[in-house]
Write an enzyme that holds these catalytic residues in place. Sequence first.
Site, PDB file in Angstrom:
ATOM      1  N   HIS A 538       0.832  -1.204   0.000  1.00  0.00           N
ATOM      2  CA  HIS A 538       0.000   0.000   0.000  1.00  0.00           C
ATOM      3  C   HIS A 538       0.870   1.258   0.000  1.00  0.00           C
ATOM      4  O   HIS A 538       0.674   2.176  -0.814  1.00  0.00           O
ATOM      5  CB  HIS A 538      -0.914  -0.022   1.232  1.00  0.00           C
ATOM      6  CG  HIS A 538      -1.708   1.233   1.434  1.00  0.00           C
ATOM      7  ND1 HIS A 538      -3.057   1.297   1.173  1.00  0.00           N
ATOM      8  CD2 HIS A 538      -1.368   2.472   1.890  1.00  0.00           C
ATOM      9  CE1 HIS A 538      -3.505   2.513   1.447  1.00  0.00           C
ATOM     10  NE2 HIS A 538      -2.482   3.246   1.884  1.00  0.00           N
ATOM     11  N   GLU A 539       1.823   1.310   0.921  1.00  0.00           N
ATOM     12  CA  GLU A 539       2.659   2.506   1.018  1.00  0.00           C
ATOM     13  C   GLU A 539       3.509   2.693  -0.234  1.00  0.00           C
ATOM     14  O   GLU A 539       3.759   3.821  -0.664  1.00  0.00           O
ATOM     15  CB  GLU A 539       3.548   2.431   2.264  1.00  0.00           C
ATOM     16  CG  GLU A 539       2.787   2.439   3.581  1.00  0.00           C
ATOM     17  CD  GLU A 539       1.902   3.668   3.769  1.00  0.00           C
ATOM     18  OE1 GLU A 539       2.186   4.717   3.156  1.00  0.00           O
ATOM     19  OE2 GLU A 539       0.914   3.571   4.518  1.00  0.00           O
ATOM     20  N   HIS A 542       1.819   4.790  -2.690  1.00  0.00           N
ATOM     21  CA  HIS A 542       1.968   6.235  -2.496  1.00  0.00           C
ATOM     22  C   HIS A 542       3.292   6.734  -3.072  1.00  0.00           C
ATOM     23  O   HIS A 542       3.372   7.850  -3.606  1.00  0.00           O
ATOM     24  CB  HIS A 542       1.895   6.576  -1.010  1.00  0.00           C
ATOM     25  CG  HIS A 542       0.528   6.460  -0.412  1.00  0.00           C
ATOM     26  ND1 HIS A 542      -0.579   7.046  -0.965  1.00  0.00           N
ATOM     27  CD2 HIS A 542       0.092   5.814   0.709  1.00  0.00           C
ATOM     28  CE1 HIS A 542      -1.634   6.779  -0.217  1.00  0.00           C
ATOM     29  NE2 HIS A 542      -1.257   6.027   0.793  1.00  0.00           N
ATOM     30  N   GLU A 567      -6.120   8.022  -1.085  1.00  0.00           N
ATOM     31  CA  GLU A 567      -5.814   6.628  -0.752  1.00  0.00           C
ATOM     32  C   GLU A 567      -6.201   5.648  -1.847  1.00  0.00           C
ATOM     33  O   GLU A 567      -5.809   4.481  -1.818  1.00  0.00           O
ATOM     34  CB  GLU A 567      -6.520   6.228   0.547  1.00  0.00           C
ATOM     35  CG  GLU A 567      -6.054   6.980   1.782  1.00  0.00           C
ATOM     36  CD  GLU A 567      -4.600   6.695   2.133  1.00  0.00           C
ATOM     37  OE1 GLU A 567      -4.112   5.600   1.785  1.00  0.00           O
ATOM     38  OE2 GLU A 567      -3.958   7.569   2.740  1.00  0.00           O
ATOM     39  N   TYR A 677     -11.059   6.865   3.541  1.00  0.00           N
ATOM     40  CA  TYR A 677     -10.534   5.510   3.362  1.00  0.00           C
ATOM     41  C   TYR A 677     -11.603   4.587   2.757  1.00  0.00           C
ATOM     42  O   TYR A 677     -11.332   3.831   1.822  1.00  0.00           O
ATOM     43  CB  TYR A 677     -10.044   4.947   4.697  1.00  0.00           C
ATOM     44  CG  TYR A 677      -8.693   5.457   5.117  1.00  0.00           C
ATOM     45  CD1 TYR A 677      -7.524   4.962   4.533  1.00  0.00           C
ATOM     46  CD2 TYR A 677      -8.563   6.431   6.100  1.00  0.00           C
ATOM     47  CE1 TYR A 677      -6.277   5.428   4.913  1.00  0.00           C
ATOM     48  CE2 TYR A 677      -7.321   6.906   6.487  1.00  0.00           C
ATOM     49  CZ  TYR A 677      -6.178   6.396   5.894  1.00  0.00           C
ATOM     50  OH  TYR A 677      -4.948   6.856   6.273  1.00  0.00           O
TER      51      TYR A 677
END
Length: 742
Positions: A538-539, A542, A567, A677
Amino acid sequence: MSATPATAFRRALLQLVAPKTRATAAALCAAAAVPTPTAIASLSDNDGDAAGDPDAASRFVSSVAQALAAVPLETFHSAVSHAVSPTQLHLRLSLDKDAITSLADECITRSKQIFDAVAAVKDGEHTFENTVGLFLNPRTPQDGLFGPLVSSFDFPQHVSPDKEVRDASMSAEVKYSAFNVETSMRQDIFESVKKYASKNEPLAAEDQRLVDRILRDFKRNGLDLSADKKARITEIKKEMSELAIQFAKNLGEENTKLEFSKTELEGMPDDFLEKLGKSADGEKFVVGLKYTEAPVVLKLCHVEATRKVVERAFNSRCKEQNSAILQKLVDLRQEQATLLGFPNHASYILDIRMAKSPQTVQTFLRDLNKKLQPLLDSDMAELLALKKKTTAARGDPFDGKINQWDTGYYLNLIEKEKYNVDHEELKRYFPLHVVTRGLFEIYQRLLSLKFVKVEHAVVWHPDVNMYAVHNAEDDSLVGYFYMDLHPREGKYGHAAVFGLQAQCEGQVPACALVANFSKPTATKPSLLLHSEVVTYFHEFGHVFHQLCSKVKWARFAGTSVERDFVECPSQMLENWCWQPETLQMLAGHIDDETRKIPDALLDNLIKSKNASSGYTENRQLLFGLFDQAIHSGAVEVASVWPKMQKEIVGIEPSEGTYFPASFGHLAGGYDAQYYGYMWSQVYATDMFYTRFKDGQLLDATAGRDYRNVILSVGGSRDAIESLRLFLGREPSQEAFLKSKAL
């Protein structure tokens, strides 16, 4: 106004120049377009550092600092950069406390000069270049260079191993934030930009969007209000900024330690115990409240009394300090919203989000809560039955209810028993270095990129690695990312990506992935839980939302999108951690990396994706509804949480605890926006099911469309437009509801 001669920052940067010779000094003067003074001519042709001559090196620094003292900060930095770093970065991430303070002061001084020039443009002489462009053009500080310089003094508070540096960084951010608040309230700049905008010159779409956004920001700051109201809003913004920084600092430096015997930690695996500290007498293990320790105990420890102690401590972090800060923040936000003509803070925030209004958000969250209620009821009955069975088998008392300290343990146990997923066994297939290798391969193939480790990079800690990212097709540079993956004292305690240098025309982006995965020992690698693999993936999403940006203005770069969309790209990419093909790319057994997850275990893991989703999704809804509730008018925050937790998830908070005091999102920029989210998950699922799910997980064409249509445009157009283009239709909730079996 000239820059202060020989500031600590300038001296620190000159210390990094190599070689320190007369020729280098002359070249720096030429690059800064200043005459070479006599003092330069007297320097040696030999490098003072290489020759081990500290006096010569000192004379070099002093002479060049004096020669360049009068040039603006951006001129000095540009002149010196090429002699300091071969990369296309303006970051300086190894500054000491004095240089950090000095740099912040210089950024403020120079920024004010530029803003003053914008305000001073005479009537009839306004152009895009001398108003909007003067402080946002990438060749001048505010849009390009100053961003990474600001990162150089405000990022260390999150990662530096030196407390003095962290404190100096936090103080610098407080000072710079106060300056930004003052600037955002300057009527003269607002009037100058308005005068240019009134000319209605034809502009390119992104230029026009920039003008519109600048004017909108000024108006949302109350510059159309009376002088006394504007002054009060300025005071409020400064105070809120200081409070938010202190809230985060309190959490980052929280250092409670709990001591337990091995018997009290029954159920904890040996590799976990080996990494714990020991008590002074060596008889007990020391458990901290960081995410690598306390939550793991809550999930795996068989001893209810131990879990109860840990949970109460964990959900009481910074209770006294941060509960007061949160209440004050909520009060100030409500006051500001009222001054600006909004009924509440949620209305003020959502006015510029995809959702547009609190009513839309409340309907979205409550509707999902209603649809998920049968699943929640089923989950709670199943958890309670399992608790009754487990306590009977252990000979422990059964109190007839699920407590807060029970949830993690029994959720894990039900997953293990119902789906036969043993996460302790599963993590043996996820050594950190193996996961990283697979993660790199997936992202490189999907986005047509190539990663190259930067050797001998200047970093803030030995654990940190730096990578350059290139386009696979032509090897052109895309940007850089840092990886800081292990916990240490004073470090940011969660997982996040920090933008350090925003992409804009003429400037490549850079960011840092900061996480807290357990650190490998001399004999054992770091092993990740599957949930940590998902977080990692997930990170990393980003990271590439930032690095794949291709916009003109840094204002719109990368993740600078509507907060309730930010997100979405990363949430979509989490799905790769639940698909057999890509999940096996992330896996390799600790004893033999060629061994992949057995088919039966893999199948059970995938089936478990929606395990207890009634509870887990409702808990997310709880956070979103609580956030909306405390920002919907004057409210006593402390009274809202206990009642709402009981209402939404059916569990009362443990006595004496106060989770919101450690809910960093509420002070860290997600106020009235946590619903995002779940909101963005709807769009993320739609994108995944439509373009990737069926046989296209590593499809370069789909990946290229995703990169070009979603990632590259950042906030240069509305997110809903990008979604329509990528999907080829209007977004739908159908895939989201299908994924949750609703």
